[in-house]
Design a protein around this motif. Structure first.
Motif, PDB file in Angstrom:
ATOM      1  N   PHE A   1       0.850  -1.195   0.000  1.00 50.17           N
ATOM      2  CA  PHE A   1       0.000   0.000   0.000  1.00 50.17           C
ATOM      3  C   PHE A   1       0.883   1.240   0.000  1.00 50.17           C
ATOM      4  O   PHE A   1       1.879   1.306   0.728  1.00 50.17           O
ATOM      5  N   GLU A   2       0.511   2.232  -0.814  1.00 47.28           N
ATOM      6  CA  GLU A   2       1.212   3.518  -0.794  1.00 47.28           C
ATOM      7  C   GLU A   2       0.544   4.394   0.262  1.00 47.28           C
ATOM      8  O   GLU A   2      -0.568   4.883   0.070  1.00 47.28           O
ATOM      9  N   MET A   3       1.234   4.587   1.390  1.00 47.84           N
ATOM     10  CA  MET A   3       0.667   5.320   2.518  1.00 47.84           C
ATOM     11  C   MET A   3       0.693   6.829   2.273  1.00 47.84           C
ATOM     12  O   MET A   3      -0.244   7.549   2.620  1.00 47.84           O
ATOM     13  N   LEU A   4       1.796   7.288   1.704  1.00 52.34           N
ATOM     14  CA  LEU A   4       1.999   8.688   1.342  1.00 52.34           C
ATOM     15  C   LEU A   4       2.840   8.701   0.074  1.00 52.34           C
ATOM     16  O   LEU A   4       3.509   7.703  -0.225  1.00 52.34           O
ATOM     17  N   PRO A   5       2.869   9.778  -0.665  1.00 55.70           N
ATOM     18  CA  PRO A   5       3.805   9.837  -1.789  1.00 55.70           C
ATOM     19  C   PRO A   5       5.232   9.606  -1.291  1.00 55.70           C
ATOM     20  O   PRO A   5       5.728  10.328  -0.425  1.00 55.70           O
ATOM     21  N   GLY A   6       5.867   8.559  -1.777  1.00 52.19           N
ATOM     22  CA  GLY A   6       7.235   8.259  -1.370  1.00 52.19           C
ATOM     23  C   GLY A   6       7.357   7.264  -0.236  1.00 52.19           C
ATOM     24  O   GLY A   6       8.468   6.854   0.104  1.00 52.19           O
ATOM     25  N   LYS A   7       6.237   6.833   0.362  1.00 53.09           N
ATOM     26  CA  LYS A   7       6.297   5.856   1.456  1.00 53.09           C
ATOM     27  C   LYS A   7       5.288   4.746   1.207  1.00 53.09           C
ATOM     28  O   LYS A   7       4.103   5.008   0.995  1.00 53.09           O
ATOM     29  N   SER A   8       5.776   3.496   1.258  1.00 52.84           N
ATOM     30  CA  SER A   8       4.913   2.339   1.017  1.00 52.84           C
ATOM     31  C   SER A   8       5.023   1.346   2.164  1.00 52.84           C
ATOM     32  O   SER A   8       6.087   1.191   2.768  1.00 52.84           O
ATOM     33  N   MET A   9       3.911   0.667   2.432  1.00 50.71           N
ATOM     34  CA  MET A   9       3.861  -0.389   3.439  1.00 50.71           C
ATOM     35  C   MET A   9       3.773  -1.736   2.720  1.00 50.71           C
ATOM     36  O   MET A   9       2.937  -1.924   1.833  1.00 50.71           O
ATOM     37  N   VAL A  10       4.645  -2.668   3.109  1.00 51.72           N
ATOM     38  CA  VAL A  10       4.692  -3.998   2.498  1.00 51.72           C
ATOM     39  C   VAL A  10       4.371  -5.026   3.574  1.00 51.72           C
ATOM     40  O   VAL A  10       5.052  -5.086   4.603  1.00 51.72           O
ATOM     41  N   LEU A  11       3.334  -5.822   3.346  1.00 52.12           N
ATOM     42  CA  LEU A  11       2.967  -6.870   4.298  1.00 52.12           C
ATOM     43  C   LEU A  11       3.761  -8.125   3.954  1.00 52.12           C
ATOM     44  O   LEU A  11       3.582  -8.716   2.887  1.00 52.12           O
ATOM     45  N   ILE A  12       4.676  -8.522   4.845  1.00 53.63           N
ATOM     46  CA  ILE A  12       5.546  -9.663   4.570  1.00 53.63           C
ATOM     47  C   ILE A  12       4.900 -10.948   5.070  1.00 53.63           C
ATOM     48  O   ILE A  12       4.173 -10.961   6.060  1.00 53.63           O
ATOM     49  N   ARG A  13       5.203 -12.035   4.366  1.00 53.22           N
ATOM     50  CA  ARG A  13       4.561 -13.317   4.651  1.00 53.22           C
ATOM     51  C   ARG A  13       5.330 -14.116   5.698  1.00 53.22           C
ATOM     52  O   ARG A  13       6.402 -13.726   6.146  1.00 53.22           O
ATOM     53  N   ASP A  14       4.764 -15.281   6.051  1.00 52.95           N
ATOM     54  CA  ASP A  14       5.330 -16.140   7.086  1.00 52.95           C
ATOM     55  C   ASP A  14       6.797 -16.461   6.807  1.00 52.95           C
ATOM     56  O   ASP A  14       7.198 -16.652   5.667  1.00 52.95           O
ATOM     57  N   GLY A  15       7.572 -16.586   7.868  1.00 52.99           N
ATOM     58  CA  GLY A  15       8.960 -16.987   7.742  1.00 52.99           C
ATOM     59  C   GLY A  15       9.840 -15.856   7.253  1.00 52.99           C
ATOM     60  O   GLY A  15       9.411 -14.723   7.059  1.00 52.99           O
TER      61      GLY A  15
END
Length: 649
Positions: free
Chosen positions: A228-242
Motif C-alpha cells: 500500500f502507498e501510505m503517502l507519496p514516497g512511502k509504502s507499506m509492504v505486508l511480509i509473509r510467514d517466515g
C-alpha cells in the motif's frame, strides 16, 4: 600416496588403481607454470608427489603475498568442479613431480564415490570457506531486521560478494545488467523508482487495519505482495510467514540499487539520456513500456537512499495469517461437503496438492473437458499465435488459450462457473494475506467422464477431498503444512508438491522428480520417507519428447541467494538435479508430524517439478521468460501424474 591424501583415501583400492591408470605423472622444473591464472581450457587436478609449488594471485596488489603447497596435497579442483577460469597462478618452487588428473576424470570420481564427494565437500566448505559470503550476508541482514531497520548501504558490499547467478554483472561498475534489473523490478512494488521509504510489517497495525480502503494498493508483476502507498514516497509492504519473503524483498532491492546506481551515473554524466546505448534503452522499455523516460529520470533523482523499517509481531513472523487462512479452509470444507474437518469419517481421505491453482481444476473441469475441442478449433481458425507451436496434446493448447477464448465469448464464463460449482470445485475468495489461493474439490461430485483424458475416468474408491493450494514461498511452506496437518490430521492421505524449479541438468521444459532434498542452510540431506510415490516411468511416457530427471533437489534460501559456485557444488557433491525453495520445509514438518503420530505413517509423498529456468545459463535463467509451449506441457503432464496417483491410491 593416494591412500594418505584426503579425500582420495576414501576411494576403494579398485577406484585408486583405475585413477592411477587414467592420470599422467609429470615433472616440472623450478619456476615452471603448472596452472596459468585466467586459463579456461585446462581443468586438470594435480596431486603433488614430490617438491612444492607457490600460489600467486597476479591481481593482488601485494606481490609478496604467496602461498606454498607441499608434497602430499592436491590443487586445482575448482576449475573442474565449478566450471570457472583458473583463479590463481601456480608455479614450481623447486623440482616438482605431480600426478595430473584430467578434469572430467576427477568429476567422474566425484559422481562415483559418495565418500570421496562428501570429504571433498567438507574441505571446500570448512577449509576453503566457499559459502562464507552467504553466511556473512545472512547474519548481517537478520541482525538488522531484529533491530527494526535495514541499512542498504551496509548490505550492498556483502550482497556484491555473493556474485548471484542471476546478477552476473554485479561487480561491474559500468556495464548495465538490464536483464537482472528486469528480474528485480518485476518482483518489487511498481512504484519503487519513486519510493524513498518502505515499512515492512508482518501485521497491519491497528491504525492501518482498513489499509485497503485508506490507501492505494501497489501492484507487483511477478511476486505476490500486498503493498500500500501510505503517502507519496512511502509504502507499506505486508511480509509473509517466515524469513524467505523479507530476504527476497531485500535482495531484490539490493540488485535494483546496484543497477539503478549505474543507470544514474550514466544519465547524470555527459550526454544525459543519450549516454544510454540504444540496446539498453530498448531493454529498459521492456521493463517500463509506458513511461520509460520518466522512470529513468526518477532513477537519476533517487540516489537509492531507501529508508527501510521492519516491524515484526513475533520471531516466527505472521503465523496468525496462516491460522486465519486455515480457519477459512475449515469453514469452506463444511460448506462444500457438509462436514467439519474434525468430524470426518474414519475412511475419508484428504489430499493436499501444492501447485498453481489452475492446472488441477482445469484437468477436473467438466466445462473444459467438454469444450476443449471447440476451444482448439477456435484458436486454429483465428490464427492464434500459439496454435502452430507443435502441441503434442490438444488439451494443453486448450488450457493455454482458454482465458482468451472466454474473453472472446464472455457468456461462457458463467456457464463454466456453474459447471465447476456443480462438479464440487470451490474457490476461496481471500488469501488472508498469505498470498496462497485455495481451491477445494469434492471428488464425489466431479463429472469424471468429462475430465482431462490423461487421468482415470472414475473417481477414488474412498470419499476424498482435494485441497489445492498455490505455491508457498520458502519457509512459509513449513507454517502452511503445519496448519493443514493440524486441521486434517490422520485423514491426510497424501501431500503432493507440484512445482517449478531451476534445472541443474537438462533443458527448460524438462521434469525433475525428487529422490531427496538438500537444505542449503545446513548442508543437510533429507531423504523422502518411503520414497517418492511418483511413477517415474509412467511420467516419462506422458512426456516422450522431454527428459525426466530423478535426483536430489536443492532447497535454497532465495532466488538471489545462490551463485554458480553453490550450484555446481551441489550438482556434483550432492548430485542435485534442480533447485527450489519449499521442499525441505514441507518435508521436515511432515516427518515431525509422522513421528508425533499426528499424521499417518503411510502418507504418500510426491515431489515433482517442471524446469522453468537454467540458472547456470544466462540465456535461460529466471530473467528469460518461459514460452507457453515450453512450460504448459510439463505442467499438465505432472498434474495428470499426481491426479492419477491420487485416484489410483
Amino acid at each position: 600416496m593416494l591412500e594418505q591424501i584426503i579425500p582420495f583415501r576414501y576411494l576403494t583400492p579398485g577406484q585408486r588403481e583405475a585413477l592411477l591408470t587414467d592420470a599422467v605423472e609429470e615433472v616440472f622444473e623450478p619456476d615452471a607454470v603448472l596452472i596459468e591464472q585466467g586459463d579456461r581450457a585446462d581443468t586438470r587436478v594435480f596431486l603433488l608427489l614430490e617438491g612444492s609449488v607457490r600460489v600467486l594471485d597476479r591481481n593482488d596488489p601485494d606481490p609478496g603475498h604467496v602461498k606454498v603447497i607441499t608434497a602430499g596435497h592436491y590443487l586445482g579442483e575448482r576449475a573442474a568442479l565449478f566450471d570457472e577460469p583458473r583463479g590463481l597462478e601456480v608455479f614450481a618452487a623447486d623440482r616438482v613431480r605431480a600426478l595430473a588428473i584430467p578434469g572430467d576424470r576427477f568429476l567422474r570420481l566425484v559422481h562415483e564415490s559418495t565418500g570421496f564427494a562428501q570429504a571433498l565437500g567438507g574441505i571446500l566448505r570448512s577449509k576453503q570457506g566457499i559459502f562464507d559470503s552467504f553466511t556473512r550476508f545472512h547474519v548481517a541482514l537478520l541482525q538488522q531486521i531484529s533491530e527494526g531497520a535495514v541499512h542498504l548501504e551496509r548490505l550492498l558490499p556483502l550482497y556484491e560478494a555473493l556474485h548471484p547467478a542471476l546478477h552476473p554483472r554485479v561487480s561491474s561498475r559500468d556495464a548495465l545488467d538490464v536483464t537482472a534489473l528486469a528480474y528485480a523490478v518485476r518482483r518489487l512494488p511498481d512504484n519503487v523508482t519513486r519510493t524513498l521509504a518502505f515499512f515492512l510489517t508482518d501485521k497491519l497495525p491497528d491504525l492501518y487495519a482498513d489499509a485497503g480502503e485508506r490507501f492505494a494498493e501497489v501492484p507487483t508483476t511477478a511476486r505476490r505482495r500486498t503493498v500500500f502507498e501510505m503517502l507519496p514516497g512511502k509504502s507499506m509492504v505486508l511480509i509473509r510467514d517466515g524469513r524467505s519473503d523479507v530476504l527476497d524483498f531485500i535482495c531484490c532491492l539490493c540488485l535494483y540499487a546496484i543497477e539503478a546506481r549505474k543507470l544514474r551515473h550514466r544519465v547524470r554524466g555527459a550526454g544525459g539520456l543519450d549516454a544510454i546505448s540504444p540496446t539498453d534503452v530498448d531493454a529498459l522499455r521492456t521493463i517500463w513500456p509506458n513511461d520509460t523516460e520518466e522512470r529513468i529520470r526518477e532513477v537519476a533523482l533517487h540516489h537509492e537512499d531507501f529508508r527501510i523499517e521492519v516491524y515484526r509481531e513475533a520471531n516466527d513472523y505472521n503465523s496468525g495469517h496462516a491460522e486465519t487462512w486455515c480457519k477459512q479452509i475449515a469453514e469452506a470444507t463444511r460448506r462444500l461437503i457438509g462436514i467439519d474437518p474434525a468430524d470426518l469419517p474414519a475412511d475419508y481421505d484428504v489430499h493436499v496438492i501444492s501447485s498453481n491453482t489452475h492446472s488441477v481444476p482445469n484437468c477436473l473441469s467438466p466445462w473444459l473437458g467438454r469444450e476443449a475441442d471447440r476451444i482448439v478449433s477456435w484458436a486454429r481458425s483465428t490464427g492464434h499465435e500459439l496454435a502452430d507451436d507443435g502441441w503434442q496434446h490438444d488439451h494443453d493448447l486448450a488450457y493455454a488459450v482458454a482465458r482468451e477464448y472466454l474473453q472472446a465469448f464472455p457468456e461462457e464464463a458463467a456457464v463454466r462457473a456453474e459447471a465447476e460449482e456443480a462438479a464440487g470445485i470451490l474457490e476461496l475468495d481471500w488469501t488472508a494475506f498469505t498470498g496462497i489461493a485455495v481451491r477445494l474439490i469434492d471428488t464425489s461430485r466431479v463429472a469424471w467422464g468429462d475430465t482431462d483424458p490423461g487421468i482415470p475416468s472414475s473417481g477414488p474408491n474412498r470419499p476424498s477431498l482435494i485441497v489445492n493450494i498455490d505455491y508457498a514461498f520458502g519457509q512459509q511452506a513449513q507454517n502452511i503444512i503445519a496448519n493443514l496437518a493440524s486441521l486434517f490430521g490422520r485423514h491426510l492421505r497424501s501431500v503432493n508438491v507440484l512445482g517449478k524449479a531451476g534445472g541443474l541438468v537438462g533443458e527448460r521444459g524438462h521434469v525433475a522428480v525428487a529422490s531427496g532434498f538438500v537444505d542449503v542452510r545446513e548442508d543437510q540431506y533429507l531423504p523422502i520417507p518411503g520414497g517418492n510415490a511418483v511413477d517415474v516411468e509412467r511420467l516419462r511416457a506422458r512426456l516422450p519428447d522431454r527428459d525426466v530427471h530423478l535426483g536430489n533437489m536443492l532447497t535454497v534460501m532465495g532466488t538471489l541467494l545462490q551463485n554458480r559456485t553453490m550450484l555446481h557444488f551441489n550438482r556434483h557433491i550432492w548430485r542435485c538435479v534442480g533447485l527450489e525453495m519449499e521442499g525441505a520445509w514441507y518435508l521436515r514438518h511432515i516427518e515431525q508430524s509422522v513421528s508425533r503420530g499426528s499424521v499417518r505413517e503411510d502418507i504418500r509423498l510426491r515431489f515433482l517439478y517442471y524446469t522453468s529456468d537454467l540458472p547456470l545459463r544466462h540465456d535461460s535463467n529466471l530473467s528469460a521468460r518461459l514460452r507457453a509451449v515450453e512450460g504448459i506441457p510439463p505442467l499438465y503432464a505432472t498434474t495428470r501424474e499426481v491426479l492419477t496417483g491420487i485416484l489410483e491410491s
